[in-house]
Design a protein around this motif. Sequence first.
Motif, mmCIF file in Angstrom:
data_model
loop_
_atom_site.group_PDB
_atom_site.id
_atom_site.type_symbol
_atom_site.label_atom_id
_atom_site.label_comp_id
_atom_site.label_asym_id
_atom_site.label_seq_id
_atom_site.Cartn_x
_atom_site.Cartn_y
_atom_site.Cartn_z
ATOM 1 N N GLY A 152 0.847 -1.218 -0.034
ATOM 2 C CA GLY A 152 0.271 -0.013 0.036
ATOM 3 C C GLY A 152 0.777 1.218 0.022
ATOM 4 O O GLY A 152 0.365 2.364 -0.077
ATOM 5 N N ILE A 153 2.260 1.234 0.249
ATOM 6 C CA ILE A 153 2.993 2.266 -0.050
ATOM 7 C C ILE A 153 3.377 2.395 -1.457
ATOM 8 O O ILE A 153 3.859 1.427 -2.198
ATOM 9 C CB ILE A 153 4.486 2.018 0.984
ATOM 10 N N THR A 154 3.556 3.638 -1.804
ATOM 11 C CA THR A 154 3.683 4.095 -3.167
ATOM 12 C C THR A 154 4.980 4.929 -3.160
ATOM 13 O O THR A 154 5.276 5.589 -2.281
ATOM 14 C CB THR A 154 2.779 4.855 -4.116
ATOM 15 N N VAL A 155 5.740 4.426 -4.314
ATOM 16 C CA VAL A 155 7.182 5.128 -4.420
ATOM 17 C C VAL A 155 7.340 5.338 -6.051
ATOM 18 O O VAL A 155 7.383 4.458 -6.697
ATOM 19 C CB VAL A 155 8.413 4.083 -3.846
ATOM 20 N N ASN A 156 7.549 6.764 -6.102
ATOM 21 C CA ASN A 156 7.728 7.070 -7.469
ATOM 22 C C ASN A 156 8.682 8.024 -7.679
ATOM 23 O O ASN A 156 9.374 8.759 -6.623
ATOM 24 C CB ASN A 156 6.392 7.815 -7.991
ATOM 25 N N CYS A 157 9.141 8.073 -8.892
ATOM 26 C CA CYS A 157 10.446 9.257 -9.270
ATOM 27 C C CYS A 157 9.828 10.501 -10.038
ATOM 28 O O CYS A 157 8.881 10.364 -10.636
ATOM 29 C CB CYS A 157 11.382 8.660 -10.334
ATOM 30 N N LEU A 158 10.355 11.588 -9.528
ATOM 31 C CA LEU A 158 9.787 12.742 -10.040
ATOM 32 C C LEU A 158 11.008 13.680 -10.312
ATOM 33 O O LEU A 158 11.982 13.975 -9.785
ATOM 34 C CB LEU A 158 9.334 13.451 -9.050
ATOM 35 N N HIS A 159 11.021 14.132 -11.606
ATOM 36 C CA HIS A 159 11.765 15.315 -12.140
ATOM 37 C C HIS A 159 10.927 16.428 -12.142
ATOM 38 O O HIS A 159 9.985 16.671 -13.155
ATOM 39 C CB HIS A 159 12.479 14.910 -13.662
#
Length: 118
Positions: A33-40
């Motif tokens: 249920g934990i989300t992890v994303n990359c962001l520029h």
Amino acid sequence: MDHHYTGVQAYNRSKFAMVVFTFGLAAELADTGITVNCLHPATLMNTRMVRGAWIPPLSSVSSGVRAVMNLAVEPTGAAVTGRYFDACREAKAHRAAYDPTIRSTLHAVTTEILQPFL
């Protein structure tokens, strides 16, 4: 690793490593249920670092903040994990960032470097 150092190259490598690490963390946390994303968040925001490099800013800090908030508090960030975003839209990271061998190598090298501190 110590030869031919440039600040730009080090910056680019550190960003690549963060993307690879994030994809690995997302895989590790799958089904939690934990989300992890990359962001520029934006390109060459009007920050002290950009101005200090004598590079003309191309983006405002507020545009970067919008991108961060899109993933941090909007439904977008909760809906997907292990993805790369360019500003507020999903995009593709460098193709090598998806390579499990590179992920494994980065993990091993990082563990070796950090071992004296653990």
